[in-house]
Scaffold this motif. Structure first.
Motif, PDB file in Angstrom:
ATOM      1  N   ALA A 271     -32.585  -8.884 -11.181  1.00 47.80           N
ATOM      2  CA  ALA A 271     -31.217  -8.569 -10.741  1.00 47.80           C
ATOM      3  C   ALA A 271     -30.576  -9.798 -10.106  1.00 47.80           C
ATOM      4  O   ALA A 271     -29.386 -10.083 -10.300  1.00 47.80           O
ATOM      5  N   GLN A 272     -31.367 -10.533  -9.336  1.00 46.51           N
ATOM      6  CA  GLN A 272     -30.867 -11.749  -8.686  1.00 46.51           C
ATOM      7  C   GLN A 272     -30.432 -12.783  -9.728  1.00 46.51           C
ATOM      8  O   GLN A 272     -29.399 -13.428  -9.584  1.00 46.51           O
ATOM      9  N   LYS A 273     -31.215 -12.901 -10.780  1.00 47.42           N
ATOM     10  CA  LYS A 273     -30.850 -13.831 -11.871  1.00 47.42           C
ATOM     11  C   LYS A 273     -29.519 -13.419 -12.494  1.00 47.42           C
ATOM     12  O   LYS A 273     -28.652 -14.249 -12.747  1.00 47.42           O
ATOM     13  N   ILE A 274     -29.374 -12.117 -12.731  1.00 48.52           N
ATOM     14  CA  ILE A 274     -28.130 -11.613 -13.329  1.00 48.52           C
ATOM     15  C   ILE A 274     -26.962 -11.867 -12.378  1.00 48.52           C
ATOM     16  O   ILE A 274     -25.866 -12.243 -12.799  1.00 48.52           O
ATOM     17  N   ALA A 275     -27.221 -11.685 -11.070  1.00 43.02           N
ATOM     18  CA  ALA A 275     -26.158 -11.850 -10.067  1.00 43.02           C
ATOM     19  C   ALA A 275     -25.612 -13.276 -10.043  1.00 43.02           C
ATOM     20  O   ALA A 275     -24.478 -13.510  -9.640  1.00 43.02           O
ATOM     21  N   GLU A 276     -26.443 -14.235 -10.492  1.00 44.89           N
ATOM     22  CA  GLU A 276     -26.005 -15.643 -10.481  1.00 44.89           C
ATOM     23  C   GLU A 276     -25.074 -15.991 -11.645  1.00 44.89           C
ATOM     24  O   GLU A 276     -24.446 -17.028 -11.655  1.00 44.89           O
ATOM     25  N   LYS A 277     -25.039 -15.136 -12.668  1.00 44.82           N
ATOM     26  CA  LYS A 277     -24.227 -15.444 -13.856  1.00 44.82           C
ATOM     27  C   LYS A 277     -22.751 -15.109 -13.590  1.00 44.82           C
ATOM     28  O   LYS A 277     -22.426 -14.426 -12.622  1.00 44.82           O
ATOM     29  N   SER A 278     -21.909 -15.515 -14.538  1.00 43.50           N
ATOM     30  CA  SER A 278     -20.515 -15.084 -14.469  1.00 43.50           C
ATOM     31  C   SER A 278     -20.482 -13.577 -14.734  1.00 43.50           C
ATOM     32  O   SER A 278     -21.019 -13.109 -15.742  1.00 43.50           O
ATOM     33  N   GLN A 279     -19.847 -12.861 -13.815  1.00 45.74           N
ATOM     34  CA  GLN A 279     -19.814 -11.404 -13.976  1.00 45.74           C
ATOM     35  C   GLN A 279     -18.959 -10.974 -15.164  1.00 45.74           C
ATOM     36  O   GLN A 279     -19.077  -9.864 -15.673  1.00 45.74           O
ATOM     37  N   ILE A 280     -18.111 -11.869 -15.634  1.00 42.59           N
ATOM     38  CA  ILE A 280     -17.295 -11.519 -16.805  1.00 42.59           C
ATOM     39  C   ILE A 280     -18.194 -11.500 -18.049  1.00 42.59           C
ATOM     40  O   ILE A 280     -18.163 -10.557 -18.840  1.00 42.59           O
ATOM     41  N   SER A 281     -19.016 -12.544 -18.194  1.00 39.42           N
ATOM     42  CA  SER A 281     -19.895 -12.535 -19.371  1.00 39.42           C
ATOM     43  C   SER A 281     -21.007 -11.489 -19.241  1.00 39.42           C
ATOM     44  O   SER A 281     -21.454 -10.915 -20.234  1.00 39.42           O
ATOM     45  N   VAL A 282     -21.424 -11.195 -18.014  1.00 44.26           N
ATOM     46  CA  VAL A 282     -22.429 -10.129 -17.823  1.00 44.26           C
ATOM     47  C   VAL A 282     -21.870  -8.793 -18.325  1.00 44.26           C
ATOM     48  O   VAL A 282     -22.521  -8.061 -19.071  1.00 44.26           O
ATOM     49  N   ARG A 283     -20.634  -8.500 -17.928  1.00 34.15           N
ATOM     50  CA  ARG A 283     -20.029  -7.229 -18.367  1.00 34.15           C
ATOM     51  C   ARG A 283     -19.835  -7.209 -19.878  1.00 34.15           C
ATOM     52  O   ARG A 283     -20.049  -6.196 -20.543  1.00 34.15           O
ATOM     53  N   ALA A 284     -19.415  -8.357 -20.415  1.00 36.21           N
ATOM     54  CA  ALA A 284     -19.197  -8.426 -21.862  1.00 36.21           C
ATOM     55  C   ALA A 284     -20.520  -8.200 -22.600  1.00 36.21           C
ATOM     56  O   ALA A 284     -20.575  -7.469 -23.596  1.00 36.21           O
ATOM     57  N   ALA A 285     -21.597  -8.808 -22.095  1.00 32.24           N
ATOM     58  CA  ALA A 285     -22.904  -8.654 -22.749  1.00 32.24           C
ATOM     59  C   ALA A 285     -23.362  -7.195 -22.684  1.00 32.24           C
ATOM     60  O   ALA A 285     -23.838  -6.624 -23.683  1.00 32.24           O
ATOM     61  N   LYS A 286     -23.193  -6.576 -21.521  1.00 33.31           N
ATOM     62  CA  LYS A 286     -23.588  -5.168 -21.373  1.00 33.31           C
ATOM     63  C   LYS A 286     -22.793  -4.285 -22.339  1.00 33.31           C
ATOM     64  O   LYS A 286     -23.355  -3.451 -23.052  1.00 33.31           O
ATOM     65  N   GLU A 287     -21.490  -4.492 -22.367  1.00 30.98           N
ATOM     66  CA  GLU A 287     -20.658  -3.663 -23.258  1.00 30.98           C
ATOM     67  C   GLU A 287     -21.036  -3.873 -24.712  1.00 30.98           C
ATOM     68  O   GLU A 287     -21.085  -2.934 -25.506  1.00 30.98           O
ATOM     69  N   SER A 288     -21.344  -5.122 -25.048  1.00 35.15           N
ATOM     70  CA  SER A 288     -21.610  -5.424 -26.449  1.00 35.15           C
ATOM     71  C   SER A 288     -22.949  -4.851 -26.901  1.00 35.15           C
ATOM     72  O   SER A 288     -23.054  -4.279 -27.992  1.00 35.15           O
ATOM     73  N   VAL A 289     -23.991  -4.987 -26.058  1.00 35.64           N
ATOM     74  CA  VAL A 289     -25.298  -4.405 -26.434  1.00 35.64           C
ATOM     75  C   VAL A 289     -25.154  -2.881 -26.523  1.00 35.64           C
ATOM     76  O   VAL A 289     -25.618  -2.262 -27.486  1.00 35.64           O
ATOM     77  N   ASN A 290     -24.479  -2.278 -25.540  1.00 36.97           N
ATOM     78  CA  ASN A 290     -24.319  -0.817 -25.581  1.00 36.97           C
ATOM     79  C   ASN A 290     -23.547  -0.369 -26.813  1.00 36.97           C
ATOM     80  O   ASN A 290     -23.800   0.701 -27.362  1.00 36.97           O
ATOM     81  N   ARG A 291     -22.613  -1.221 -27.251  1.00 30.88           N
ATOM     82  CA  ARG A 291     -21.820  -0.863 -28.425  1.00 30.88           C
ATOM     83  C   ARG A 291     -22.704  -0.700 -29.665  1.00 30.88           C
ATOM     84  O   ARG A 291     -22.393   0.071 -30.570  1.00 30.88           O
ATOM     85  N   SER A 292     -23.807  -1.446 -29.693  1.00 29.52           N
ATOM     86  CA  SER A 292     -24.675  -1.384 -30.877  1.00 29.52           C
ATOM     87  C   SER A 292     -25.263   0.014 -31.067  1.00 29.52           C
ATOM     88  O   SER A 292     -25.694   0.372 -32.148  1.00 29.52           O
ATOM     89  N   TYR A 293     -25.282   0.802 -29.967  1.00 30.51           N
ATOM     90  CA  TYR A 293     -25.792   2.180 -30.091  1.00 30.51           C
ATOM     91  C   TYR A 293     -24.720   3.167 -30.530  1.00 30.51           C
ATOM     92  O   TYR A 293     -25.009   4.313 -30.796  1.00 30.51           O
ATOM     93  N   GLU A 294     -23.475   2.710 -30.549  1.00 31.00           N
ATOM     94  CA  GLU A 294     -22.377   3.650 -30.775  1.00 31.00           C
ATOM     95  C   GLU A 294     -21.696   3.466 -32.118  1.00 31.00           C
ATOM     96  O   GLU A 294     -20.831   4.232 -32.484  1.00 31.00           O
ATOM     97  N   THR A 295     -22.028   2.354 -32.823  1.00 27.73           N
ATOM     98  CA  THR A 295     -21.199   2.035 -33.975  1.00 27.73           C
ATOM     99  C   THR A 295     -22.029   1.424 -35.110  1.00 27.73           C
ATOM    100  O   THR A 295     -23.232   1.224 -34.978  1.00 27.73           O
ATOM    101  N   THR A 296     -21.356   1.116 -36.218  1.00 29.04           N
ATOM    102  CA  THR A 296     -22.046   0.477 -37.345  1.00 29.04           C
ATOM    103  C   THR A 296     -22.298  -0.995 -37.025  1.00 29.04           C
ATOM    104  O   THR A 296     -21.656  -1.566 -36.138  1.00 29.04           O
ATOM    105  N   LEU A 297     -23.187  -1.617 -37.786  1.00 28.57           N
ATOM    106  CA  LEU A 297     -23.483  -3.038 -37.573  1.00 28.57           C
ATOM    107  C   LEU A 297     -22.226  -3.876 -37.770  1.00 28.57           C
ATOM    108  O   LEU A 297     -21.923  -4.776 -36.977  1.00 28.57           O
ATOM    109  N   ARG A 298     -21.481  -3.571 -38.812  1.00 32.20           N
ATOM    110  CA  ARG A 298     -20.272  -4.358 -39.110  1.00 32.20           C
ATOM    111  C   ARG A 298     -19.258  -4.294 -37.951  1.00 32.20           C
ATOM    112  O   ARG A 298     -18.738  -5.312 -37.514  1.00 32.20           O
ATOM    113  N   GLU A 299     -19.010  -3.071 -37.468  1.00 29.12           N
ATOM    114  CA  GLU A 299     -18.067  -2.909 -36.353  1.00 29.12           C
ATOM    115  C   GLU A 299     -18.614  -3.554 -35.078  1.00 29.12           C
ATOM    116  O   GLU A 299     -17.881  -4.152 -34.307  1.00 29.12           O
TER     117      GLU A 299
END
Ligand code: CO8
Length: 258
Positions: free
Chosen positions: A194-222
């Motif tokens: 968690a400490q490692k994550i806290a050191e990153k830019s929170q904008i890219s952290v949120r983007a990464a979280k949203e993007s990985v989660n998106r892989s469970y909700e949609t097709t590969l292409r989307e």
């Protein structure tokens, strides 16, 4: 807000939320779930918190929904109350990363709660299971759905039909958990992550979280398109300039979440 069934500590930009019903192996009752939802929402809104760790005790992350609380309910009760839906939705709305640090039993709703987090770090003594079949019901908050996506049909079917538990080694092999550490070290390991994550830019952290989660909700292409557009968008941030300049100048980046 004062809590009775959970303990919340905030240190070094990380909120540690501990489930705390030791006499019931952290069985998830309404009070605990409501408190958990409130604490997660509070942590998400607290500017001092950049990552969240959710844990239980060494014996149990959570041994499932509270059977004593559920046993006498009718179909109409559970249908009307929509038991668990509110807290689960609240957890899914949290935009900061949540790491589950799992020791001991993570069964039924406990396993499902861990899977609702962004990733799971397991202690060697962890045991995952969907034993609802032994109670004459089935999983109700993701045990037949998320588990199947994480570990595949064969193991999900095995666990949901036989009710058998999966140990930490099998859980890591199967993709349910990201790492296994010695029992007793799991919270420290999760806090370090968690400490490692806290050191990153929170904008890219949120983007990464949203993007990985998106892989469970949609097709590969989307999903790939969603990822590419977020990747493109991050070039509008100061943190992208800082991150890349710091690399080229061989220094540590100073992210400002801008
Ligand atoms: N609910 C309520 N109390 C529990 C639960 C639980 N899930 N699990 C353990 N406890 C209590 C026990 O009753 C006991 O209390 P007491 O001392 O008052 O009798 C105390 O915790 C300690 O438990 P044990 O003595 O059983 O401890 P052991 O070490 O012998 O066994 C086990 C540990 C194997 C974890 C055992 O307690 C067990 O099998 N627990 C139940 C596991 C289970 O079936 N979980 C699934 C519950 S159903 C569910 O999660 C559905 C979720 C989806 C709902 C969606 C709604 C829409």
């Amino acid at each position: 807000m004062a809590y009775e069934s959970i303990i919340v500590e905030i240190e070094d930009e990380v909120a540690l939320i501990r489930l705390n019903r030791p006499d019931a192996l952290n069985a998830l009752n309404k009070q605990l779930l409501d408190e958990l939802a409130a604490a997660l929402t509070e942590a998400d809104q607290n500017d001092k918190v950049r990552c969240i760790v959710l844990t239980g005790s060494e014996k149990a992350f959570a041994a499932g929904a509270d059977i004593k609380e559920m046993a006498d309910k009718s179909f109409v009760d559970v249908f009307t109350e929509d038991l668990f839906t509110g807290p689960t939705e609240a957890i899914l709305r949290v935009r900061k990363p949540i790491i589950a640090a799992v020791s001991g039993y993570a069964l039924g709703g406990g396993c499902e709660l861990a899977m609702t987090c962004d990733f799971i770090i397991a202690a060697e003594n962890a045991k995952f299971g969907q034993p609802e079949i032994n109670l004459g019901v089935i999983a109700g908050i993701g045990g037949t759905q998320r588990l199947t996506r994480f570990v595949g049909k064969a193991k999900a079917m095995d666990m949901n039909l036989t009710g058998r538990f999966m140990d930490a080694a099998e859980a890591e092999r199967s993709g349910l958990v990201s790492r296994v550490v010695p029992t007793g070290k799991v919270v420290a390991e999760a806090l370090a992550a968690a400490q490692k994550i806290a050191e990153k830019s929170q904008i890219s952290v949120r983007a990464a979280k949203e993007s990985v989660n998106r892989s469970y909700e949609t097709t590969l292409r989307e999903g790939l398109l969603f990822e590419r557009r977020l990747f493109n968008a991050l070039f509008a941030t100061e943190d992208q300039k800082e991150g890349m300049s710091a690399f080229l100048e061989k220094r540590e980046p100073q992210f400002r979440d801008k």
